[in-house]
Design a protein around this motif. Structure first.
Motif, PDB file in Angstrom:
ATOM      1  N   ASN A   1     -20.904  -7.482 -13.732  1.00  0.00           N
ATOM      2  CA  ASN A   1     -20.193  -8.519 -12.997  1.00  0.00           C
ATOM      3  C   ASN A   1     -21.016  -8.894 -11.776  1.00  0.00           C
ATOM      4  O   ASN A   1     -22.122  -8.385 -11.572  1.00  0.00           O
ATOM      5  CB  ASN A   1     -18.794  -8.034 -12.588  1.00  0.00           C
ATOM      6  CG  ASN A   1     -17.796  -9.171 -12.483  1.00  0.00           C
ATOM      7  OD1 ASN A   1     -18.171 -10.315 -12.241  1.00  0.00           O
ATOM      8  ND2 ASN A   1     -16.516  -8.867 -12.664  1.00  0.00           N
ATOM      9  N   ALA A   2     -20.452  -9.774 -10.953  1.00  0.00           N
ATOM     10  CA  ALA A   2     -21.078 -10.164  -9.693  1.00  0.00           C
ATOM     11  C   ALA A   2     -19.966 -10.473  -8.714  1.00  0.00           C
ATOM     12  O   ALA A   2     -18.885 -10.927  -9.107  1.00  0.00           O
ATOM     13  CB  ALA A   2     -21.972 -11.386  -9.886  1.00  0.00           C
ATOM     14  N   GLN A   3     -20.207 -10.230  -7.425  1.00  0.00           N
ATOM     15  CA  GLN A   3     -19.193 -10.554  -6.435  1.00  0.00           C
ATOM     16  C   GLN A   3     -19.813 -10.731  -5.055  1.00  0.00           C
ATOM     17  O   GLN A   3     -20.811 -10.099  -4.708  1.00  0.00           O
ATOM     18  CB  GLN A   3     -18.112  -9.474  -6.366  1.00  0.00           C
ATOM     19  CG  GLN A   3     -18.566  -8.141  -5.810  1.00  0.00           C
ATOM     20  CD  GLN A   3     -17.405  -7.198  -5.542  1.00  0.00           C
ATOM     21  OE1 GLN A   3     -16.252  -7.602  -5.508  1.00  0.00           O
ATOM     22  NE2 GLN A   3     -17.707  -5.928  -5.351  1.00  0.00           N
ATOM     23  N   TYR A   4     -19.185 -11.631  -4.309  1.00  0.00           N
ATOM     24  CA  TYR A   4     -19.505 -11.830  -2.903  1.00  0.00           C
ATOM     25  C   TYR A   4     -18.399 -11.177  -2.090  1.00  0.00           C
ATOM     26  O   TYR A   4     -17.215 -11.299  -2.430  1.00  0.00           O
ATOM     27  CB  TYR A   4     -19.569 -13.323  -2.585  1.00  0.00           C
ATOM     28  CG  TYR A   4     -19.574 -13.641  -1.109  1.00  0.00           C
ATOM     29  CD1 TYR A   4     -20.763 -13.607  -0.383  1.00  0.00           C
ATOM     30  CD2 TYR A   4     -18.401 -13.963  -0.442  1.00  0.00           C
ATOM     31  CE1 TYR A   4     -20.768 -13.895   0.977  1.00  0.00           C
ATOM     32  CE2 TYR A   4     -18.396 -14.249   0.910  1.00  0.00           C
ATOM     33  CZ  TYR A   4     -19.582 -14.216   1.617  1.00  0.00           C
ATOM     34  OH  TYR A   4     -19.580 -14.494   2.961  1.00  0.00           O
ATOM     35  N   GLY A   5     -18.770 -10.463  -1.031  1.00  0.00           N
ATOM     36  CA  GLY A   5     -17.766  -9.782  -0.227  1.00  0.00           C
ATOM     37  C   GLY A   5     -18.103  -9.799   1.244  1.00  0.00           C
ATOM     38  O   GLY A   5     -18.927 -10.593   1.707  1.00  0.00           O
TER      39      GLY A   5
ATOM     40  N   SER B   1     -11.499  -8.527 -12.185  1.00  0.00           N
ATOM     41  CA  SER B   1     -10.930  -9.265 -11.070  1.00  0.00           C
ATOM     42  C   SER B   1     -11.548  -8.802  -9.761  1.00  0.00           C
ATOM     43  O   SER B   1     -11.891  -7.633  -9.592  1.00  0.00           O
ATOM     44  CB  SER B   1      -9.416  -9.056 -11.023  1.00  0.00           C
ATOM     45  OG  SER B   1      -8.866  -9.682  -9.881  1.00  0.00           O
ATOM     46  N   HIS B   2     -11.675  -9.746  -8.825  1.00  0.00           N
ATOM     47  CA  HIS B   2     -12.182  -9.409  -7.495  1.00  0.00           C
ATOM     48  C   HIS B   2     -11.054  -9.323  -6.469  1.00  0.00           C
ATOM     49  O   HIS B   2     -11.304  -9.185  -5.273  1.00  0.00           O
ATOM     50  CB  HIS B   2     -13.170 -10.478  -7.019  1.00  0.00           C
ATOM     51  CG  HIS B   2     -14.321 -10.695  -7.940  1.00  0.00           C
ATOM     52  ND1 HIS B   2     -15.216  -9.709  -8.261  1.00  0.00           N
ATOM     53  CD2 HIS B   2     -14.729 -11.796  -8.617  1.00  0.00           C
ATOM     54  CE1 HIS B   2     -16.135 -10.200  -9.084  1.00  0.00           C
ATOM     55  NE2 HIS B   2     -15.857 -11.449  -9.320  1.00  0.00           N
TER      56      HIS B   2
ATOM     57  N   PHE C   1     -18.156 -12.894   7.880  1.00  0.00           N
ATOM     58  CA  PHE C   1     -18.289 -11.529   8.388  1.00  0.00           C
ATOM     59  C   PHE C   1     -19.184 -11.465   9.630  1.00  0.00           C
ATOM     60  O   PHE C   1     -19.613 -10.384  10.038  1.00  0.00           O
ATOM     61  CB  PHE C   1     -18.876 -10.626   7.297  1.00  0.00           C
ATOM     62  CG  PHE C   1     -20.148 -11.158   6.679  1.00  0.00           C
ATOM     63  CD1 PHE C   1     -21.374 -11.038   7.326  1.00  0.00           C
ATOM     64  CD2 PHE C   1     -20.115 -11.797   5.447  1.00  0.00           C
ATOM     65  CE1 PHE C   1     -22.538 -11.529   6.761  1.00  0.00           C
ATOM     66  CE2 PHE C   1     -21.280 -12.292   4.868  1.00  0.00           C
ATOM     67  CZ  PHE C   1     -22.492 -12.154   5.521  1.00  0.00           C
ATOM     68  N   HIS C   2     -19.458 -12.621  10.257  1.00  0.00           N
ATOM     69  CA  HIS C   2     -20.476 -12.659  11.308  1.00  0.00           C
ATOM     70  C   HIS C   2     -20.108 -11.824  12.535  1.00  0.00           C
ATOM     71  O   HIS C   2     -20.989 -11.438  13.309  1.00  0.00           O
ATOM     72  CB  HIS C   2     -20.756 -14.106  11.731  1.00  0.00           C
ATOM     73  CG  HIS C   2     -19.656 -14.738  12.526  1.00  0.00           C
ATOM     74  ND1 HIS C   2     -18.541 -15.289  11.941  1.00  0.00           N
ATOM     75  CD2 HIS C   2     -19.491 -14.892  13.869  1.00  0.00           C
ATOM     76  CE1 HIS C   2     -17.739 -15.768  12.878  1.00  0.00           C
ATOM     77  NE2 HIS C   2     -18.286 -15.540  14.051  1.00  0.00           N
TER      78      HIS C   2
ATOM     79  N   ILE D   1     -12.773  -8.812  -0.006  1.00  0.00           N
ATOM     80  CA  ILE D   1     -12.083  -9.214   1.218  1.00  0.00           C
ATOM     81  C   ILE D   1     -11.894  -8.069   2.204  1.00  0.00           C
ATOM     82  O   ILE D   1     -11.256  -8.247   3.235  1.00  0.00           O
ATOM     83  CB  ILE D   1     -10.708  -9.833   0.899  1.00  0.00           C
ATOM     84  CG1 ILE D   1      -9.809  -8.828   0.182  1.00  0.00           C
ATOM     85  CG2 ILE D   1     -10.863 -11.093   0.073  1.00  0.00           C
ATOM     86  CD1 ILE D   1      -8.389  -9.320   0.007  1.00  0.00           C
ATOM     87  N   ALA D   2     -12.414  -6.883   1.881  1.00  0.00           N
ATOM     88  CA  ALA D   2     -12.237  -5.748   2.782  1.00  0.00           C
ATOM     89  C   ALA D   2     -12.949  -6.005   4.102  1.00  0.00           C
ATOM     90  O   ALA D   2     -14.141  -6.277   4.137  1.00  0.00           O
ATOM     91  CB  ALA D   2     -12.777  -4.474   2.140  1.00  0.00           C
TER      92      ALA D   2
END
Length: 337
Positions: A35-39, A303-304, A18-19, A310-311
């Motif tokens: 839950n946990a998520q990276y986005g 679910s991620h 995302f840089h 990915i937005a």
């Protein structure tokens, strides 16, 4: 810590995917979320809730954070498939690679290596810190690296990308164990017959007890040698995974691509010394013979897929103007962009 470990394998500092739009990763602690998520620009960490209602924060769980950092490497190095070019295995690969990032990173803690070898005496197929890990460990074990699933189990369809990842994760764990055994034989720490017995124990449970007796005896003779062999296996598998990630393309990615690419990496690095191990362990998981069937259910709230992870800014034009609160609950509901 995980960044330091895997930047060494990847060969360069991580460039956030995302840089172009954010100059830093925002980490949010959400204690009421399970839950946990990276986005895209964020890492969100919730909690696990026990039966008595107490919360176990994921922000204190190394495996979970390392797993989410694994997604950061996949998005940065591999990228995202073009519209219409996403195979189910891409989603499984995301989870499997991230689990392997967690596994390899954990193996850089001397205490983990000591605990694993003390418990197993080198027989890594015994349930331990390495073979049992997940996005919810050590609090709750959901997925196992040492699992028995093959792609035949998903040929008729699948419902969850975490489950779909298990044949690939299992194949990588098998490779790690077999490379470890090869290293033990090369060092004269176990006999070739012991290695053959270990191969039999993967198929025939009756061989497990005799195998453990062999490892109990041989480990006692030279514990430090076992440590060195396991660390060598760790670094070989970590390096092969990193090289494989660099060589893959996200469009139409399936597990056969992963297997063939890792074989090509071994051919380039060693002239094919580990090719028989790599081919056998992927083949045992049905990776050369089966592909994942259709998704049988819509993504659920665990679910991620196709949500905040990915937005990207270009996705925003497809959405109505919403407050942060509305976007937050849309992502939690599993609604697709």
């Amino acid at each position: 810590f995980t960044l330091d470990v895997w930047e060494r394998y990847i060969g360069q500092p991580l460039v956030w995917h995302f840089h172009d739009h954010h100059d830093r990763l925002e980490i949010s602690i959400l204690p009421d979320w399970d839950n946990a998520q990276y986005g895209y620009g964020f890492l969100e960490l919730g909690s696990q809730f026990t039966k008595d209602g107490s919360a176990l924060p994921f922000s204190l769980d190394f495996d979970i954070i390392a797993h989410e950092v694994g997604h950061a490497f996949v998005y940065s190095v591999l990228g995202i498939p073009k519209p219409g070019a996403e195979f189910p295995e891409y989603l499984g690969f995301q989870e499997a690679f991230s689990d392997c990032v967690s596994l390899i990173a954990a193996m850089h803690f001397p205490s983990v290596i000591e605990n694993v070898l003390t418990v197993t005496r080198g027989n890594l197929y015994i349930a331990n810190q390495l073979s049992r890990f997940s996005e919810f460990s050590p609090h709750r074990q959901i997925r196992e690296a040492n699992n028995k699933l093959t792609m035949a189990d998903f040929a008729d369809g699948w419902t969850d990308e975490h489950a779909l990842s298990q044949p690939l994760t299992g194949a990588v764990f098998d490779i790690l164990v077999d490379v470890f055994h090869e290293s033990l034989v090369d060092r004269g720490l176990i006999s070739p017959e012991a290695e053959d017995l270990a191969d039999l124990a993967e198929i025939y449970p009756t061989a497990e007890a005799p195998l453990q007796k062999v490892f109990d005896r041989d480990f006692t003779r030279n514990p430090d040698g076992f440590v060195e062999a396991l660390l060598d296996a760790r670094d070989i598998v970590g390096a092969y995974l990193a090289e494989t990630l660099w060589a893959l393309a996200p469009d139409f990615l399936d597990y056969r691509d992963v297997a063939r690419t890792m074989l090509a990496v071994d051919d380039r690095v060693t002239g094919g010394e580990l090719s028989s191990i790599i081919f056998r362990d992927f083949d045992r998981r049905g990776i050369f013979r089966y592909r994942a069937g259709p998704r049988l259910t819509r993504p659920d709230r665990k679910s991620h897929v196709h949500e905040g992870r990915i937005a990207r800014p270009r996705d925003q034009v497809r959405l109505p103007d919403m407050s942060y609160f509305e976007k937050y609950w849309m992502s939690r509901s599993g609604a697709e962009l």
